[in-house]
Design a protein around this motif. Structure first.
Motif, PDB file in Angstrom:
ATOM      1  N   LEU A  94       0.836  -1.207   0.000  1.00 14.90           N
ATOM      2  CA  LEU A  94       0.000   0.000   0.000  1.00 14.90           C
ATOM      3  C   LEU A  94       0.866   1.251   0.000  1.00 14.90           C
ATOM      4  CD1 LEU A  94      -2.965  -0.795   2.397  1.00 14.90           C
ATOM      5  CD2 LEU A  94      -2.977  -0.481  -0.076  1.00 14.90           C
ATOM      6  N   LEU A  95       1.997   1.172   0.709  1.00 13.57           N
ATOM      7  CA  LEU A  95       2.878   2.333   0.815  1.00 13.57           C
ATOM      8  C   LEU A  95       3.586   2.618  -0.508  1.00 13.57           C
ATOM      9  CD1 LEU A  95       3.820   4.092   3.256  1.00 13.57           C
ATOM     10  CD2 LEU A  95       5.883   2.701   3.249  1.00 13.57           C
ATOM     11  N   LYS A  96       4.030   1.558  -1.198  1.00 11.16           N
ATOM     12  CA  LYS A  96       4.891   1.750  -2.366  1.00 11.16           C
ATOM     13  C   LYS A  96       4.111   1.775  -3.677  1.00 11.16           C
ATOM     14  CE  LYS A  96       8.895   0.565  -0.123  1.00 11.16           C
ATOM     15  NZ  LYS A  96      10.199   1.166  -0.213  1.00 11.16           N
ATOM     16  N   PHE A  97       2.885   1.293  -3.631  1.00  4.69           N
ATOM     17  CA  PHE A  97       2.131   1.118  -4.858  1.00  4.69           C
ATOM     18  C   PHE A  97       1.924   2.427  -5.631  1.00  4.69           C
ATOM     19  CE2 PHE A  97      -1.875  -0.581  -6.977  1.00  4.69           C
ATOM     20  CZ  PHE A  97      -1.130  -1.256  -7.909  1.00  4.69           C
ATOM     21  N   PRO A  98       1.523   3.529  -4.966  1.00  2.00           N
ATOM     22  CA  PRO A  98       1.251   4.759  -5.720  1.00  2.00           C
ATOM     23  C   PRO A  98       2.426   5.213  -6.570  1.00  2.00           C
ATOM     24  CG  PRO A  98       0.432   4.984  -3.508  1.00  2.00           C
ATOM     25  CD  PRO A  98       1.206   3.704  -3.546  1.00  2.00           C
ATOM     26  N   ALA A  99       3.649   5.077  -6.062  1.00  5.30           N
ATOM     27  CA  ALA A  99       4.815   5.530  -6.831  1.00  5.30           C
ATOM     28  C   ALA A  99       4.905   4.779  -8.155  1.00  5.30           C
ATOM     29  CB  ALA A  99       6.084   5.321  -6.015  1.00  5.30           C
ATOM     30  N   THR A 100       4.720   3.450  -8.075  1.00  5.95           N
ATOM     31  CA  THR A 100       4.796   2.653  -9.292  1.00  5.95           C
ATOM     32  C   THR A 100       3.667   3.004 -10.251  1.00  5.95           C
ATOM     33  OG1 THR A 100       5.805   0.876  -8.050  1.00  5.95           O
ATOM     34  CG2 THR A 100       4.859   0.293 -10.148  1.00  5.95           C
ATOM     35  N   ILE A 101       2.459   3.168  -9.688  1.00  2.86           N
ATOM     36  CA  ILE A 101       1.312   3.481 -10.554  1.00  2.86           C
ATOM     37  C   ILE A 101       1.515   4.828 -11.237  1.00  2.86           C
ATOM     38  CG2 ILE A 101      -1.112   4.160 -10.452  1.00  2.86           C
ATOM     39  CD1 ILE A 101      -0.822   1.256 -10.549  1.00  2.86           C
ATOM     40  N   GLU A 102       2.045   5.790 -10.480  1.00  7.24           N
ATOM     41  CA  GLU A 102       2.267   7.116 -11.059  1.00  7.24           C
ATOM     42  C   GLU A 102       3.228   7.016 -12.247  1.00  7.24           C
ATOM     43  OE1 GLU A 102       2.432  11.371  -8.963  1.00  7.24           O
ATOM     44  OE2 GLU A 102       4.141  10.097  -8.544  1.00  7.24           O
ATOM     45  N   LEU A 103       4.308   6.255 -12.038  1.00  9.96           N
ATOM     46  CA  LEU A 103       5.290   6.082 -13.108  1.00  9.96           C
ATOM     47  C   LEU A 103       4.674   5.387 -14.311  1.00  9.96           C
ATOM     48  CD1 LEU A 103       8.232   6.344 -13.929  1.00  9.96           C
ATOM     49  CD2 LEU A 103       8.697   4.199 -12.811  1.00  9.96           C
ATOM     50  N   SER A 104       3.912   4.325 -14.044  1.00 11.01           N
ATOM     51  CA  SER A 104       3.300   3.580 -15.153  1.00 11.01           C
ATOM     52  C   SER A 104       2.306   4.456 -15.908  1.00 11.01           C
ATOM     53  CB  SER A 104       2.579   2.340 -14.642  1.00 11.01           C
ATOM     54  OG  SER A 104       3.390   1.628 -13.783  1.00 11.01           O
ATOM     55  N   MET A 105       1.565   5.282 -15.154  1.00  9.98           N
ATOM     56  CA  MET A 105       0.574   6.137 -15.805  1.00  9.98           C
ATOM     57  C   MET A 105       1.260   7.124 -16.753  1.00  9.98           C
ATOM     58  SD  MET A 105      -2.477   5.553 -15.375  1.00  9.98           S
ATOM     59  CE  MET A 105      -3.355   4.299 -14.507  1.00  9.98           C
ATOM     60  N   ILE A 106       2.348   7.729 -16.264  1.00  8.35           N
ATOM     61  CA  ILE A 106       3.072   8.674 -17.121  1.00  8.35           C
ATOM     62  C   ILE A 106       3.591   7.962 -18.358  1.00  8.35           C
ATOM     63  CG2 ILE A 106       5.163  10.086 -17.257  1.00  8.35           C
ATOM     64  CD1 ILE A 106       3.033  11.481 -15.750  1.00  8.35           C
ATOM     65  N   ALA A 107       4.118   6.735 -18.133  1.00  3.67           N
ATOM     66  CA  ALA A 107       4.619   5.964 -19.276  1.00  3.67           C
ATOM     67  C   ALA A 107       3.488   5.679 -20.257  1.00  3.67           C
ATOM     68  CB  ALA A 107       5.239   4.661 -18.794  1.00  3.67           C
ATOM     69  N   MET A 108       2.317   5.348 -19.710  1.00  2.00           N
ATOM     70  CA  MET A 108       1.167   5.051 -20.552  1.00  2.00           C
ATOM     71  C   MET A 108       0.746   6.290 -21.333  1.00  2.00           C
ATOM     72  SD  MET A 108      -0.442   2.608 -21.494  1.00  2.00           S
ATOM     73  CE  MET A 108      -1.062   1.160 -20.764  1.00  2.00           C
ATOM     74  N   ILE A 109       0.771   7.441 -20.671  1.00  2.00           N
ATOM     75  CA  ILE A 109       0.397   8.681 -21.364  1.00  2.00           C
ATOM     76  C   ILE A 109       1.378   8.950 -22.504  1.00  2.00           C
ATOM     77  CG2 ILE A 109       0.243  11.190 -21.110  1.00  2.00           C
ATOM     78  CD1 ILE A 109      -0.845  10.648 -18.271  1.00  2.00           C
ATOM     79  N   PHE A 110       2.667   8.796 -22.217  1.00  2.00           N
ATOM     80  CA  PHE A 110       3.679   8.915 -23.273  1.00  2.00           C
ATOM     81  C   PHE A 110       3.326   7.998 -24.433  1.00  2.00           C
ATOM     82  CE2 PHE A 110       7.144  10.746 -20.552  1.00  2.00           C
ATOM     83  CZ  PHE A 110       7.493  11.731 -21.428  1.00  2.00           C
ATOM     84  N   ALA A 111       3.020   6.746 -24.089  1.00  2.00           N
ATOM     85  CA  ALA A 111       2.804   5.736 -25.122  1.00  2.00           C
ATOM     86  C   ALA A 111       1.601   6.076 -25.981  1.00  2.00           C
ATOM     87  CB  ALA A 111       2.631   4.370 -24.469  1.00  2.00           C
TER      88      ALA A 111
END
Lengths: 344, 440
Positions: A94-111
Motif C-alpha cells: 500500500l505504501l509503495k504502490f502509488p509511486a509505481t502506478i504514477e510512473l506507469s501512468m506517465i509511461a502510458m500517457i507517453f505511449a
C-alpha cells in the motif's frame, strides 16, 4: 448474447484464473521453496524451528496448508517481509504502490500520445521514407533491453549535460530530496499531492521533471507496441470498402482517416493498450532500480537480494491480480466496442 | 504421374527377377548401417553415462551432454533405418526416399562427432550411392522426382522472397554473424572469459595493456580489468545457448501439449486452456523471478528452467488453435479413413500444416527470451559476478557508471542487435510464409 450476460460470463471466467494464480504462488513458495525460511534467520536457535513450524501451520497436511494460505490471502495476511524491517507485506505494498502506478501512468500517457499518431502517420505514408523510419523506431523499441536504454538515457540526459554545466533532467528519485527534504504523502501520488494538498507548484514541476526520463524509458516499449498495432490495423481498415466509398463521395483524406478509419482501427489498439500494463509493470522492476524510484519494483529487487520469499510472493500475486484485472477490463471494453465479439 | 515414370514402373515390375538381387543387397547394406549406428550410439550412450556416474572434472559436462544427445539421435535414426531396411526388402515405395533422407541425416550427425564418426559417415553414405545406381534409380526416382519438384519450387520461391526483402536479409546476416562469433570465440578472442588484469581496470577503447606482452584492449576494460571485447564474445556463447535452448524446449513442450489438447478436445483441452490462462496471468519476467526464487539457486540453469516453464504456454495456445482449425479438414478425414493412428495423423499430417506460425513466433521469441534472460541476470538472478554474460556485465558496470560507459554500451548493443535481428527475421518470415499474402 446480451451485454449483461457477456459481462457476467467474462467475470465468472476470471474466477478460476484468480484461484489458479493463488495456487501457483502457493505452489512456488510453499512446495518448491521453504515457507519456514520466511520466519527464521541465522540467529534463530535450531530448537525453536519446530515451534515456528507449528505456530504457522506448516506441520499440517498439504491441503490444510493450502486452505490456511488462501484464507490468509483473503484476510490480508500476505506474510511478513523480512527485508523491510519485518512489516506486513500488504502494508508495504500500500505504501509503495502509488509511486509505481504514477510512473506507469506517465509511461502510458507517453505511449498513447506518441504511439497512436506515429502509427497513423506510418500507415498513411506506407512504404515511404517516414514509414521506414517509424518501423525501425518501433522495432528497436520492441527489441530494446530496457535497463540498458535507461542507463544510456541517464548517461546522455543527466551525466553528460551535468558535466557540461547545462540544464539537465534529474537522474533519479521522485523529487529533489535536498530541496524538499522529507515529504508527507496524502494520496501517495506526488503530482496530485503537490497540487491539491500542498498547493506547491514548484514541487509539481519538480516531480514532473523527475518523471520525464523514467516515464519515457518505461513507455518506449509500449510506444513501439502501440505504433505497430496502430499501423497494421489502420492499413487493414483502409482496405475496407466503406473507406473507398467515403473517398469516392469526395471526402477529404483528413476526414476519411480521422472520422471513418480511426474509430475501427482503434479497437485492436485498445486491447494492446490494456495488455501493455503487464509489460509496464515488468519494465518498472528494471526502470525503478536504475532511477532509484521508491516503488514496488525496486522493493522487489531488494527483496530478492535478501531472499525475502514473502515479499516476492506478494509482489508476484499483486502483479498477477493487476494483469488479470487489466485483461478483464480490456475484454469488457472490447465487447462494448465491437458487438461481434459478444456473439462469437 | 508422367508416362515415363509409369513406363519405368512397368519395366521395373517386368524384370523384377533380374534386379531382385540388387534390391536385396541395398536392403542388406541398409540393415548393416543401422546395426553400426546401434553399436556406435549404444557405446557412446553407455560410455558417457558411465563417465557421468563416475564424476567428472569441471567443464567437461558440456561435451558429455553433447555426445549423449548426439548418440541418442543416432540410436533413433538407426531404429528408423532398421525399419526402412525391412521395408526395402519388401520394396515399399516410400522406403526409398526415406532411406535417402535419413542416411544423409545420419551422415551429418556422424560428421558432427568427428574422429571415428567420419568412418561411420562414409559407411552410411554407401546406401545412398547404391540408391543412385542406374538400375535401382529407375525403380524409385521418377515418382520421387514428381513428389519433390513442387516442394523445391515452393522453397525456391520462399528463398526468392527472402532475398528480395532487405530487412530479413539484414536480420539473418546479423544472427549468423553472432552464431559464428560465438562458435569461433576461442580463436578470435584475445583474453579468456574470466581473465582479468587488475592494473588495467576502466580503460577506454583501444588502450594497450599495462602488463608487458599482453594484447591491447580493443573495446576497453571493465571495472575489474576484464577485456570487454573478449568477454562480450564469450558471453555470446552463453546468451545464445540460453535463448536457443529455451525456445527449442518450450516449442517442443508447447507443441506436444497444444496438439494433444486441440486434437482430442473435451476435458483435456479445457484443463490445458485453464492452466495456460493462469500462466498468462503473470508477466514473463515476474513469473521467472518467482520460479528462480522458489528453486532457490541463482544460476544460468535455473534461469533457463524458469524461462522454459514460462514460455511453453504461448506455443501450446498457438498450436492448439491451429490444430483445432486443421482437424476438421478433409485430408485429416482421409488419413483417418485409411486407418492412420492418432499419433501418426498428428505428427505427419496436422503438425506440418500448422508449423508456419510456430516458426514465426519462435524466431521472434529468440529475441524476447534473450531480453528476459538478460533482464533477470541484470537484476541479480544470473550467475555469480564475474561470469561472462551480457546482462550481468551491464549490472556490474552500472556500479561504475560515471567513470566507464563503454562497459555498459557494448554488451547492451549486443543484446539490442541480437533481439533486433530475431524480430526482423520473424517479422519478415510472417509475411513470406503466409500463403495468403505471398502470391500477390
Amino acid at each position: 448474447m446480451k451485454l449483461r450476460d457477456f459481462i457476467l460470463r467474462r467475470l465468472i471466467l476470471a474466477i478460476p484464473v484468480v484461484f489458479g494464480v493463488m495456487t501457483m504462488t502457493w505452489f512456488l513458495s510453499y512446495i518448491i521453496g521453504n515457507p519456514v525460511a520466511m520466519y527464521i534467520n541465522t540467529n534463530t536457535p535450531a530448537s525453536a524451528i519446530p515451534a515456528i513450524r507449528r505456530a504457522h501451520g506448516f506441520d499440517e497436511p498439504l491441503y490444510v496448508q493450502y486452505f490456511l494460505y488462501l484464507s490468509g490471502l483473503f484476510q490480508g495476511d500476505w506474510g511478513i517481509s523480512t527485508s523491510t524491517s519485518f512489516r506486513p507485506v500488504t502494508e508495504i505494498i500500500l505504501l509503495k504502490f502509488p509511486a509505481t502506478i504514477e510512473l506507469s501512468m506517465i509511461a502510458m500517457i507517453f505511449a498513447i500520445v506518441l504511439g497512436i499518431p506515429l502509427g497513423i502517420l506510418s500507415a498513411t505514408h506506407k512504404d515511404q521514407k517516414i514509414d521506414h523510419i517509424m518501423r525501425i523506431f518501433a522495432l528497436a523499441g520492441v527489441s530494446m533491453p530496457i535497463f540498458w536504454f535507461a542507463l544510456m538515457l541517464k548517461h546522455v540526459l543527466y551525466f553528460q549535460l551535468a558535466i557540461a554545466g547545462l540544464p539537465h533532467l534529474p537522474g533519479g528519485e521522485r523529487y529533489t530530496l535536498i530541496r524538499y527534504l522529507s515529504f508527507k504523502y496524502t494520496t501517495g501520488f506526488l503530482l496530485i499531492d503537490s497540487l491539491f494538498f500542498y498547493g506547491d507548484f514548484t514541487l509539481f514541476v519538480d516531480a514532473l521533471l523527475h518523471l520525464a526520463m523514467p516515464g519515457f524509458c518505461l513507455g518506449y516499449l509500449t510506444i513501439a507496441i502501440i505504433t505497430r498495432m496502430m499501423r497494421s490495423s489502420m492499413l487493414e481498415v483502409l482496405r475496407e470498402d466503406y473507406i473507398t466509398l467515403a473517398r469516392s463521395k469526395g471526402l477529404t483524406e483528413r476526414v476519411v482517416i480521422y472520422r471513418h478509419a480511426l474509430r475501427n482501427a482503434m479497437i485492436p489498439t485498445v486491447t494492446v493498450i490494456g495488455l501493455a500494463f503487464g509489460s509496464l509493470i515488468t519494465g518498472a522492476v528494471l526502470t525503478e532500480t536504475i532511477f532509484n524510484w521508491p516503488g514496488l519494483g525496486k522493493w522487489a529487487v531488494r527483496a530478492i537480494f535478501s531472499s525475502d520469499l514473502a515479499a516476492i510472493n506478494g509482489f508476484t500475486l499483486l502483479v498477477a491480480f493487476i494483469f488479470v484485472t487489466a485483461n478483464l477490463v480490456v475484454d469488457l471494453i472490447y465487447g462494448v466496442l465491437d458487438p461481434r465479439i459478444r456473439f462469437g | 504421374m508422367s508416362s515415363e515414370s509409369i513406363q519405368a514402373m512397368a519395366e521395373g515390375s517386368n524384370d523384377m527377377e533380374g534386379r531382385g538381387t540388387q534390391f536385396q543387397i541395398l536392403a542388406l547394406i541398409q540393415l548393416i548401417v543401422s546395426m553400426m549406428g546401434f553399436m556406435f550410439g549404444g557405446t557412446v550412450v553407455l560410455g558417457s553415462l558411465a563417465v557421468m556416474m563416475g564424476g567428472l572434472e569441471a567443464g567437461s559436462w558440456l561435451f558429455l551432454t553433447a555426445w549423449f544427445v548426439q548418440s541418442i539421435i543416432i540410436l533413433i535414426l538407426s531404429y528408423m533405418l532398421l525399419r526402412i531396411g525391412i521395408a526395402l526388402l519388401n520394396r515399399d515405395m516410400w522406403a526409398f526416399s526415406a532411406a535417402l533422407y535419413l542416411n544423409l541425416l545420419l551422415v551429418l550427425v556422424f560428421l558432427t562427432i568427428g574422429g571415428a564418426g567420419t568412418i561411420f559417415a562414409t559407411a552410411a553414405i554407401v546406401p545412398v550411392v547404391v540408391l543412385f545406381l542406374p538400375d535401382v534409380k529407375k525403380y524409385w526416382y521418377p515418382s520421387f522426382y514428381e513428389d519433390t519438384v513442387p516442394r523445391i519450387k515452393e522453397l525456391r520461391h520462399a528463398l526468392y522472397l527472402i532475398r528480395k526483402s532487405p530487412l530479413v536479409v539484414a536480420g539473418i546476416v546479423i544472427l549468423v554473424c553472432f552464431v559464428a562469433i560465438a562458435l569461433l570465440a576461442p580463436f578470435i578472442t584475445t583474453y579468456g572469459p574470466e581473465q582479468r588484469i587488475w592494473a588495467d581496470s576502466n580503460l577506454p577503447p583501444g588502450s594497450p595493456s599495462s602488463v608487458e606482452g599482453m594484447p591491447d584492449h580493443i573495446w576497453g576494460t571493465d571495472d575489474s580489468g576484464g577485456d570487454i571485447y573478449s568477454r562480450l564474445i564469450w558471453a555470446a556463447q552463453v546468451d545464445l545457448r540460453i535463448s536457443l535452448s529455451v525456445v527449442i524446449v518450450a516449442v517442443m513442450i508447447g507443441t506436444f501439449i497444444g496438439a494433444v489438447a486441440g486434437y482430442y478436445g473435451g476435458k483435456i483441452d479445457e484443463l490445458v486452456m485453464r492452466v495456460t490462462d493462469v500462466f498468462f496471468a503473470f508477466p514473463g519476467l515476474i513469473l521467472c523471478m518467482a520460479i528462480v526464487m522458489a528453486l532457490g539457486e541463482k544460476s544460468l540453469d535455473t534461469i533457463s528452467i524458469a524461462l522454459m516453464v514460462v514460455w511453453w504456454p504461448t506455443y501450446a495456445r498457438l498450436v492448439r488453435g491451429q490444430v483445432l482449425a486443421e482437424r476438421e479438414k478433409l485430408y485429416v478425414e482421409a488419413a483417418r479413413s485409411i486407418g492412420a493412428s492418432d499419433g501418426r495423423i498428428l505428427l505427419f499430417h496436422i503438425i506440418p500444416n500448422t508449423i508456419q506460425p510456430l516458426i514465426v513466433q519462435s524466431t521472434m521469441d529468440v529475441g524476447s527470451v534473450l531480453l528476459t534472460a538478460a533482464g533477470l541476470a541484470f537484476i541479480g538472478f544470473g550467475p555469480p559476478a564475474g561470469a561472462a554474460e551480457w546482462g550481468l556485465m551491464i549490472a556490474i558496470a552500472q556500479l561504475y557508471f560515471s567513470m566507464n560507459q563503454y562497459a555498459i554500451f557494448f554488451p547492451g548493443m549486443a543484446i539490442l542487435l541480437t533481439a533486433l535481428a530475431s524480430n526482423l527475421v520473424g517479422d519478415g518470415l510472417r509475411d513470406i510464409l503466409d500463403p495468403k499474402l505471398r502470391r500477390r
